[in-house]
Design a protein around this motif. Structure first.
Motif, PDB file in Angstrom:
ATOM      1  N   GLU A  85      39.809  19.097  43.901  1.00 40.49           N
ATOM      2  CA  GLU A  85      39.186  17.937  43.287  1.00 40.49           C
ATOM      3  C   GLU A  85      39.327  16.702  44.172  1.00 40.49           C
ATOM      4  O   GLU A  85      40.238  16.633  45.000  1.00 40.49           O
ATOM      5  CB  GLU A  85      39.835  17.663  41.919  1.00 40.49           C
ATOM      6  CG  GLU A  85      39.719  18.829  40.947  1.00 40.49           C
ATOM      7  CD  GLU A  85      40.397  18.546  39.619  1.00 40.49           C
ATOM      8  OE1 GLU A  85      41.110  17.520  39.511  1.00 40.49           O
ATOM      9  OE2 GLU A  85      40.215  19.353  38.690  1.00 40.49           O
ATOM     10  N   MET A  86      38.433  15.756  43.992  1.00 38.57           N
ATOM     11  CA  MET A  86      38.562  14.487  44.706  1.00 38.57           C
ATOM     12  C   MET A  86      39.384  13.526  43.847  1.00 38.57           C
ATOM     13  O   MET A  86      39.282  13.563  42.604  1.00 38.57           O
ATOM     14  CB  MET A  86      37.183  13.908  45.041  1.00 38.57           C
ATOM     15  CG  MET A  86      36.404  13.365  43.865  1.00 38.57           C
ATOM     16  SD  MET A  86      34.741  12.764  44.333  1.00 38.57           S
ATOM     17  CE  MET A  86      33.816  14.307  44.282  1.00 38.57           C
ATOM     18  N   PRO A  87      40.206  12.676  44.452  1.00 35.22           N
ATOM     19  CA  PRO A  87      40.964  11.687  43.668  1.00 35.22           C
ATOM     20  C   PRO A  87      39.991  10.787  42.906  1.00 35.22           C
ATOM     21  O   PRO A  87      38.904  10.471  43.393  1.00 35.22           O
ATOM     22  CB  PRO A  87      41.730  10.897  44.738  1.00 35.22           C
ATOM     23  CG  PRO A  87      41.778  11.803  45.931  1.00 35.22           C
ATOM     24  CD  PRO A  87      40.502  12.587  45.891  1.00 35.22           C
ATOM     25  N   GLU A 155      42.640  10.934  36.467  1.00 37.72           N
ATOM     26  CA  GLU A 155      42.684  12.339  36.847  1.00 37.72           C
ATOM     27  C   GLU A 155      41.608  12.651  37.882  1.00 37.72           C
ATOM     28  O   GLU A 155      40.626  11.930  38.021  1.00 37.72           O
ATOM     29  CB  GLU A 155      42.481  13.228  35.614  1.00 37.72           C
ATOM     30  CG  GLU A 155      43.565  13.068  34.557  1.00 37.72           C
ATOM     31  CD  GLU A 155      43.289  13.887  33.311  1.00 37.72           C
ATOM     32  OE1 GLU A 155      42.312  14.670  33.310  1.00 37.72           O
ATOM     33  OE2 GLU A 155      44.049  13.754  32.332  1.00 37.72           O
ATOM     34  N   GLY A 156      41.809  13.754  38.610  1.00 38.32           N
ATOM     35  CA  GLY A 156      40.871  14.147  39.646  1.00 38.32           C
ATOM     36  C   GLY A 156      39.484  14.470  39.103  1.00 38.32           C
ATOM     37  O   GLY A 156      39.310  14.806  37.930  1.00 38.32           O
ATOM     38  N   VAL A 157      38.491  14.375  39.983  1.00 33.32           N
ATOM     39  CA  VAL A 157      37.093  14.618  39.629  1.00 33.32           C
ATOM     40  C   VAL A 157      36.602  15.851  40.370  1.00 33.32           C
ATOM     41  O   VAL A 157      36.816  15.988  41.579  1.00 33.32           O
ATOM     42  CB  VAL A 157      36.229  13.380  39.983  1.00 33.32           C
ATOM     43  CG1 VAL A 157      34.739  13.688  39.830  1.00 33.32           C
ATOM     44  CG2 VAL A 157      36.631  12.194  39.108  1.00 33.32           C
ATOM     45  N   GLN A 158      35.933  16.729  39.644  1.00 34.77           N
ATOM     46  CA  GLN A 158      35.464  17.979  40.241  1.00 34.77           C
ATOM     47  C   GLN A 158      34.163  17.805  41.027  1.00 34.77           C
ATOM     48  O   GLN A 158      33.980  18.422  42.067  1.00 34.77           O
ATOM     49  CB  GLN A 158      35.268  19.031  39.135  1.00 34.77           C
ATOM     50  CG  GLN A 158      36.573  19.442  38.471  1.00 34.77           C
ATOM     51  CD  GLN A 158      36.347  20.312  37.256  1.00 34.77           C
ATOM     52  OE1 GLN A 158      35.540  19.986  36.376  1.00 34.77           O
ATOM     53  NE2 GLN A 158      37.035  21.431  37.181  1.00 34.77           N
ATOM     54  N   LYS A 159      33.258  16.976  40.513  1.00 36.34           N
ATOM     55  CA  LYS A 159      31.969  16.796  41.195  1.00 36.34           C
ATOM     56  C   LYS A 159      31.277  15.544  40.704  1.00 36.34           C
ATOM     57  O   LYS A 159      31.430  15.152  39.552  1.00 36.34           O
ATOM     58  CB  LYS A 159      31.054  18.017  40.954  1.00 36.34           C
ATOM     59  CG  LYS A 159      29.738  17.968  41.733  1.00 36.34           C
ATOM     60  CD  LYS A 159      28.923  19.232  41.550  1.00 36.34           C
ATOM     61  CE  LYS A 159      28.092  19.220  40.296  1.00 36.34           C
ATOM     62  NZ  LYS A 159      27.115  20.342  40.245  1.00 36.34           N
ATOM     63  N   ILE A 160      30.526  14.911  41.593  1.00 35.12           N
ATOM     64  CA  ILE A 160      29.586  13.843  41.226  1.00 35.12           C
ATOM     65  C   ILE A 160      28.184  14.381  41.457  1.00 35.12           C
ATOM     66  O   ILE A 160      27.902  14.973  42.507  1.00 35.12           O
ATOM     67  CB  ILE A 160      29.803  12.578  42.081  1.00 35.12           C
ATOM     68  CG1 ILE A 160      31.189  11.983  41.825  1.00 35.12           C
ATOM     69  CG2 ILE A 160      28.719  11.547  41.796  1.00 35.12           C
ATOM     70  CD1 ILE A 160      31.559  10.881  42.794  1.00 35.12           C
ATOM     71  N   GLN A 161      27.294  14.189  40.509  1.00 39.33           N
ATOM     72  CA  GLN A 161      25.902  14.608  40.671  1.00 39.33           C
ATOM     73  C   GLN A 161      24.988  13.392  40.523  1.00 39.33           C
ATOM     74  O   GLN A 161      25.180  12.579  39.623  1.00 39.33           O
ATOM     75  CB  GLN A 161      25.523  15.673  39.638  1.00 39.33           C
ATOM     76  CG  GLN A 161      24.109  16.183  39.802  1.00 39.33           C
ATOM     77  CD  GLN A 161      23.828  17.466  39.047  1.00 39.33           C
ATOM     78  OE1 GLN A 161      23.024  18.275  39.491  1.00 39.33           O
ATOM     79  NE2 GLN A 161      24.473  17.679  37.917  1.00 39.33           N
ATOM     80  N   ASN A 197      31.297  16.848  46.362  1.00 44.13           N
ATOM     81  CA  ASN A 197      32.572  17.478  46.014  1.00 44.13           C
ATOM     82  C   ASN A 197      33.640  17.101  47.034  1.00 44.13           C
ATOM     83  O   ASN A 197      33.336  16.545  48.096  1.00 44.13           O
ATOM     84  CB  ASN A 197      32.439  19.003  46.009  1.00 44.13           C
ATOM     85  CG  ASN A 197      31.594  19.535  44.873  1.00 44.13           C
ATOM     86  OD1 ASN A 197      30.371  19.570  44.962  1.00 44.13           O
ATOM     87  ND2 ASN A 197      32.239  19.957  43.802  1.00 44.13           N
ATOM     88  N   SER A 198      34.865  17.426  46.718  1.00 42.44           N
ATOM     89  CA  SER A 198      35.934  17.263  47.697  1.00 42.44           C
ATOM     90  C   SER A 198      35.666  18.194  48.879  1.00 42.44           C
ATOM     91  O   SER A 198      34.908  19.166  48.770  1.00 42.44           O
ATOM     92  CB  SER A 198      37.292  17.602  47.075  1.00 42.44           C
ATOM     93  OG  SER A 198      37.401  18.996  46.859  1.00 42.44           O
ATOM     94  N   LYS A 199      36.288  17.914  50.009  1.00 40.29           N
ATOM     95  CA  LYS A 199      36.035  18.678  51.235  1.00 40.29           C
ATOM     96  C   LYS A 199      36.340  20.157  51.059  1.00 40.29           C
ATOM     97  O   LYS A 199      35.654  21.022  51.600  1.00 40.29           O
ATOM     98  CB  LYS A 199      36.885  18.108  52.378  1.00 40.29           C
ATOM     99  CG  LYS A 199      36.347  18.428  53.770  1.00 40.29           C
ATOM    100  CD  LYS A 199      35.093  17.644  54.071  1.00 40.29           C
ATOM    101  CE  LYS A 199      34.679  17.738  55.522  1.00 40.29           C
ATOM    102  NZ  LYS A 199      33.437  16.989  55.809  1.00 40.29           N
TER     103      LYS A 199
END
Length: 278
Positions: A85-87, A155-161, A197-199
């Motif tokens: 996840e991305m911070p 909390e961490g984020v799984q994805k931005i759309q 997404n995170s790397k």
């Protein structure tokens, strides 16, 4: 006959046809492959609860790669095998950049979609199809302001759309966003979106992690896809199969090109690799 132990499949445009249905031919091919010992693993940009119920309820399904690889989920034990996840702070910085352009955006967190209400209310202007509009309406919870919501949760984020009306702006941002956020992965899965997404969150990394978790060799894996967010998985698999309707970049990354999603391309490739060879 190839000894394939994992078959990872993108859903939209790959396993599902243009009507978002699983055909009898594809269903039968998956059932035969599962009976032969292969793990059938949906690999989707959606979160688990956002997958069609008829996919989630397939009796042989044990694992799913979701949110473009941000999570590998064990359905039977209801636990996460691995995640990336991305911070939340990084997600907020991306959203602040998106506020400068004419788009709507959401994020996935905790296996669900969240969206600023003002953007949620504009979804009809940005959704490319009735199907996409329905998904936005039913699989996102509107909140007063998404960035503030993320700050409060911490909390961490799984994805931005991101959804675009202006496709030229989308093409521009497909080049700009990776330059401005080099620590993140920028992909696309439908005609007017961008996904971030995170790397570490790619379908390819998720497939590798699942294979390692199950003690499966790369040569014992197979993957199907049709779009940009499938490329890493097509490259990571022992056999990468692009659909006949796939983007040219996905076809270039594949080992084999099958028929289209509307002509049972998945079933045809399974028959070609798993059932025809001696």
């Amino acid at each position: 006959m190839r000894n394939i132990k994992i078959i990872a499949l993108d859903l939209d445009g790959t396993l599902l046809n243009s009507d978002k249905q699983l055909t009898e031919e594809n269903a039968a091919a998956l059932e035969r492959a599962a009976a032969a010992g292969a793990e059938i693993v949906p690999a989707t940009g959606r979160f688990f609860r956002g997958m069609p119920e008829f996919i989630r309820e397939l009796p042989y399904l044990r694992y799913v790669i979701s949110v473009n690889g941000a999570q590998v989920y064990d359905i039977k034990n209801q636990k996460t095998v691995c995640s990336s996840e991305m911070p939340w702070e990084r997600a907020v910085s991306v959203m602040e950049r998106l506020d400068e352009i004419d788009v709507i955006y959401d994020c996935y967190q905790d296996g669900w979609g969240w969206m600023t209400k003002a953007l949620y209310d504009k979804a009809e202007e940005f959704a490319p199809t009735i199907h996409n509009l329905k998904m936005i309406r039913t699989l996102r919870t509107p909140v007063p302001e998404l960035k503030e919501y993320l700050k409060e949760k911490g909390e961490g984020v799984q994805k931005i759309q991101i959804f675009f009306k202006d496709l030229k702006l989308r093409e521009k941002m497909l080049k700009v966003l990776p330059e401005e956020f080099p620590d993140l992965v920028v992909t696309t899965s439908i005609v007017n979106n961008i996904e971030i997404n995170s790397k570490g969150a790619t379908k390819g990394n998720a497939l590798k992690s699942l294979a390692e978790y199950l003690g499966v060799l790369k040569t014992e894996t197979m993957a199907f896809g049709d779009d940009d967010n499938d490329i890493s998985m097509l490259k990571a698999a022992g056999i990468g199969v692009a659909m006949g309707n796939a983007a040219k970049e996905a076809k270039a990354a594949a080992d084999y090109i099958t028929d289209s999603c509307d002509n049972n391309g998945v079933a045809k490739a399974i028959k070609h690799f798993l059932e025809n060879e001696q």
